[in-house]
Scaffold this motif. Structure first.
Motif, PDB file in Angstrom:
ATOM      1  N   ARG A  22      -0.981  -4.778   2.817  1.00  0.00           N
ATOM      2  CA  ARG A  22      -2.313  -5.340   3.070  1.00  0.00           C
ATOM      3  C   ARG A  22      -2.187  -6.856   3.032  1.00  0.00           C
ATOM      4  NH1 ARG A  22      -7.363  -4.113   3.863  1.00  0.00           N
ATOM      5  NH2 ARG A  22      -6.777  -1.905   3.828  1.00  0.00           N
ATOM      6  N   THR A  82      -6.192  -7.031   5.916  1.00  0.00           N
ATOM      7  CA  THR A  82      -5.813  -6.138   7.014  1.00  0.00           C
ATOM      8  C   THR A  82      -4.563  -5.360   6.639  1.00  0.00           C
ATOM      9  OG1 THR A  82      -6.720  -7.681   8.639  1.00  0.00           O
ATOM     10  CG2 THR A  82      -5.171  -6.005   9.453  1.00  0.00           C
ATOM     11  N   SER A  83      -4.548  -4.071   6.957  1.00  0.00           N
ATOM     12  CA  SER A  83      -3.375  -3.243   6.692  1.00  0.00           C
ATOM     13  C   SER A  83      -2.389  -3.382   7.846  1.00  0.00           C
ATOM     14  CB  SER A  83      -3.803  -1.775   6.531  1.00  0.00           C
ATOM     15  OG  SER A  83      -2.697  -0.976   6.189  1.00  0.00           O
ATOM     16  N   ARG A  84      -1.142  -3.668   7.520  1.00  0.00           N
ATOM     17  CA  ARG A  84      -0.099  -3.826   8.529  1.00  0.00           C
ATOM     18  C   ARG A  84       1.032  -2.849   8.226  1.00  0.00           C
ATOM     19  NH1 ARG A  84      -0.499  -8.352  11.603  1.00  0.00           N
ATOM     20  NH2 ARG A  84       1.728  -8.249  12.123  1.00  0.00           N
ATOM     21  N   THR A  85       1.455  -2.113   9.258  1.00  0.00           N
ATOM     22  CA  THR A  85       2.514  -1.119   9.118  1.00  0.00           C
ATOM     23  C   THR A  85       3.728  -1.575   9.914  1.00  0.00           C
ATOM     24  OG1 THR A  85       0.890   0.643   8.870  1.00  0.00           O
ATOM     25  CG2 THR A  85       3.138   1.300   9.433  1.00  0.00           C
ATOM     26  N   GLU A 129       0.825  -1.210   0.000  1.00  0.00           N
ATOM     27  CA  GLU A 129       0.000   0.000   0.000  1.00  0.00           C
ATOM     28  C   GLU A 129       0.858   1.259   0.000  1.00  0.00           C
ATOM     29  OE1 GLU A 129      -2.555  -0.485   3.402  1.00  0.00           O
ATOM     30  OE2 GLU A 129      -4.105  -1.433   2.180  1.00  0.00           O
ATOM     31  N   THR A 189       8.236  -0.782  10.604  1.00  0.00           N
ATOM     32  CA  THR A 189       9.412   0.069  10.439  1.00  0.00           C
ATOM     33  C   THR A 189      10.658  -0.783  10.618  1.00  0.00           C
ATOM     34  OG1 THR A 189       8.249   1.996  11.292  1.00  0.00           O
ATOM     35  CG2 THR A 189      10.649   2.103  11.274  1.00  0.00           C
ATOM     36  N   TRP A 241       5.296   2.794   0.913  1.00  0.00           N
ATOM     37  CA  TRP A 241       6.588   2.592   1.561  1.00  0.00           C
ATOM     38  C   TRP A 241       7.413   3.862   1.437  1.00  0.00           C
ATOM     39  CZ3 TRP A 241      11.091   2.963  -1.360  1.00  0.00           C
ATOM     40  CH2 TRP A 241      10.941   2.926  -2.752  1.00  0.00           C
ATOM     41  N   ALA A 252       6.595  -6.895   9.368  1.00  0.00           N
ATOM     42  CA  ALA A 252       5.203  -6.876   8.938  1.00  0.00           C
ATOM     43  C   ALA A 252       4.640  -8.277   8.694  1.00  0.00           C
ATOM     44  CB  ALA A 252       5.064  -6.038   7.661  1.00  0.00           C
ATOM     45  N   SER A 287       9.871   2.612   6.205  1.00  0.00           N
ATOM     46  CA  SER A 287       8.487   2.468   6.664  1.00  0.00           C
ATOM     47  C   SER A 287       7.710   1.752   5.569  1.00  0.00           C
ATOM     48  CB  SER A 287       7.859   3.834   6.941  1.00  0.00           C
ATOM     49  OG  SER A 287       8.585   4.510   7.946  1.00  0.00           O
ATOM     50  N   LEU A 288       6.915   0.768   5.938  1.00  0.00           N
ATOM     51  CA  LEU A 288       6.248  -0.088   4.966  1.00  0.00           C
ATOM     52  C   LEU A 288       4.821  -0.362   5.414  1.00  0.00           C
ATOM     53  CD1 LEU A 288       6.727  -1.901   2.407  1.00  0.00           C
ATOM     54  CD2 LEU A 288       7.387  -3.715   3.987  1.00  0.00           C
ATOM     55  N   ARG A 289       3.887  -0.238   4.470  1.00  0.00           N
ATOM     56  CA  ARG A 289       2.496  -0.575   4.768  1.00  0.00           C
ATOM     57  C   ARG A 289       2.021  -1.619   3.769  1.00  0.00           C
ATOM     58  NH1 ARG A 289       0.569   3.986   4.266  1.00  0.00           N
ATOM     59  NH2 ARG A 289      -0.700   3.849   2.357  1.00  0.00           N
TER      60      ARG A 289
END
Length: 538
Positions: free
Chosen positions: A423, A427-430, A403, A432, A405, A449, A419-421
């Motif tokens: 799905r 579910t969205s997972r963030t 989603e 570092t 980075w 993640a 930083s990385l996001r």
């Protein structure tokens, strides 16, 4: 059972350590001795006791810590000093104190070296050889004598060089080893000198070659063809300057090309694994193109080769690689075609034929991607994903999506922060991650993640990364960057590749290929992590 009439002699622990960048501890030397003994080498030269404290310690520990089954441990040293009684020479005493069954002496056979380096007379040099050999033989030792600079000495003064050999043999030396110390000889010269020396002295002759003309192995084989029955060398050809004769190549040549069973035939299949074990201890990577044991020794790339290999692997290989514990590999590139893709697919565990539509699509896709800068030679995992997609074996999409980075410099650590996001399963997972370079920060963020959701990813380890800037696709456009990543997963090694105008984006793409590759072999989708298709380790 090895041929007892031939003496295969390893000098890695002594002559090999003269290589720039190679430094062995006593523990290292003990470990290497065990590996070489397990391979079936007949003699292992442990070092120079009395002259080098570490070698003295090695021989002390070897008495209780080495249980050699095939090899005899050998101590190396010089003849007595000029005008010193042999019984009083401290170096000769140290050789006896090492308590090895075999002692190898080094002696001058070149008149110029006797005069300028040893600074004694030609007669005294012969006396030094005679008295030292006799002293050690009377003490119950088997004695080999290395005639240093023999081939150059033979050219300078043939009669004196031959007299050195006669003197050593008459004093009781079991074998006189002719040394091409400067490594400047060529095979026809070596063969002629060895043949003449045997004819004129009747001595049992050995050979020790350096590789300064690139002929150390060829010179060794020429000497054996001329009648030498003792060959010295080092693992991977380690040694000063250009190195020594590569003992792995020499022994394989003798067994497979000359029919000399210098190690037990069943041990030959351990050759490649021994090479890897030695490299692990020394910390010096194996040369990929090393004969018999190198990772590229039986690797094929061109499409013409691949077409022939489909019919008969022997058409482009001088031996079955399995005989030395190696394996055939096929590289996928734009130089190949359907045959290369078919062979690589079979190597990775897929039953396909070159005439299938899927193979044709995969070959076309490889050519198209490589025209954009991709390289699949060292990226088996990325190729496997491409192949799976073309075979329609499974949904080519990974079970996660990116989603967003970002990577920036981290002021506190001096490295990078990612930083990385993602799905994952709706579910969205963030996450570092920190690392010394952007790729390491991204790797840490990916694990943070995804590891909690996919525990099998915990075993995925980034080993190496290579970045290369490519030419721009358009004259005024920005250049692209290719990133190749190497991974370890359990006992397996494989790589991934990605190309992007931004190096960091390419690194992320290659990282996510690795994750996708592991997850595509989950038990629910295939047969578990053990079913991973990858090139063999090493």
């Amino acid at each position: 059972m090895a041929d007892q009439s031939f003496q295969l002699y390893d000098t890695t622990l002594r002559d090999g350590t003269q290589m720039e960048g190679l430094a062995l501890t006593v523990d290292d030397k003990l470990a290497l001795a065990r590996s070489l003994d397990a391979l079936g080498v007949g003699f292992i030269e442990g070092g120079w006791p009395g002259a080098i404290p570490k070698d003295t310690e090695f021989f002390r520990r070897a008495r209780t810590e080495l249980d050699l089954r095939a090899a005899l441990l050998t101590a190396f040293g010089a003849t007595r000093r000029p005008d010193v009684p042999v019984s009083q020479d401290p170096q000769v005493r140290a050789l006896l104190a090492a308590e090895t069954p075999v002692v190898t002496l080094v002696a001058k056979s070149h008149t110029a070296h006797v005069d300028r380096a040893l600074r004694t007379t030609l007669a005294e040099n012969l006396a030094m050889i005679r008295s030292t050999v006799r002293h050690l033989v009377l003490a119950g030792r088997r004695v080999f004598l290395d005639a240093e600079h023999y081939f150059d000495g033979y050219v300078a003064n043939r009669e004196y060089a031959l007299e050195v050999v006669r003197t050593a043999a008459e004093a009781g030396a079991e074998t006189v080893v002719l040394c091409d110390t400067n490594g400047g000889s060529l095979p026809e010269e070596v063969k002629a000198v060895v043949a003449d020396t045997i004819a004129m002295t009747g001595a049992t002759i050995g050979i020790h070659c350096h590789d300064d003309t690139g002929c150390a192995v060829a010179n060794t084989m020429a000497a054996v063809d001329a009648g030498a029955v003792h060959a010295q060398g080092t693992a991977h050809g380690y040694g000063e300057r250009c190195g020594n004769a590569n003992l792995f190549t020499v022994m394989a040549n003798l067994v497979l090309k000359r029919g000399r069973e210098v190690i037990p035939l069943e041990r030959l299949a351990d050759l490649a694994s021994t090479g890897r074990a030695v490299a692990e201890v020394t910390g010096i990577p194996e040369a990929p193109a090393a004969p018999y044991v190198g990772a590229a020794a039986f690797t094929h790339k061109a499409g013409l080769h691949a077409s022939a290999l489909r019919v008969d692997p022997g058409l482009y290989q001088h031996i079955d690689p399995g005989r030395v514990g190696n394996a055939m590999r096929v590289l996928v590139s734009d130089m190949g075609g359907r045959s290369s893709v078919e062979l690589k697919a079979r190597e990775l565990g897929y039953a396909v034929s070159a005439g299938s539509e899927a193979v044709g699509r995969a070959a076309a896709r490889v050519k198209e991607l490589e025209s954009r800068g991709y390289s699949f030679e060292s990226a088996d995992a990325s190729f496997a994903l491409l192949l799976r997609a073309e075979l329609l074996e499974q949904d080519p999409r990974p079970p996660f999506g990116v989603e967003g980075w970002q990577v920036a410099l981290d002021g506190e650590s001096g490295g990078a922060r990612a930083s990385l996001r993602l799905r994952v399963e709706g579910t969205s997972r963030t996450a570092t991650g920190l690392g010394r370079e952007p790729v390491h920060a991204l790797d840490a963020a990916v694990h943070q993640a995804l590891d909690p959701v996919f525990p099998e990813l915990a075993g995925l380890r980034l080993v190496e990364h290579r970045v290369r800037e490519l030419c721009a696709d358009e004259p005024d456009g920005p250049p692209s960057t290719r990133v190749l990543l190497s991974f370890r997963y359990g006992e397996r090694h494989w790589g991934t590749v990605a190309v992007d105008r931004h190096a960091t984006a390419a690194a992320l793409g290659a990282l996510l290929d690795a994750v996708h590759y592991v997850l595509s072999d989950r038990p629910s989708r295939r047969h578990g992590a053990e079913a991973l298709v990858a090139a063999p380790a090493g």
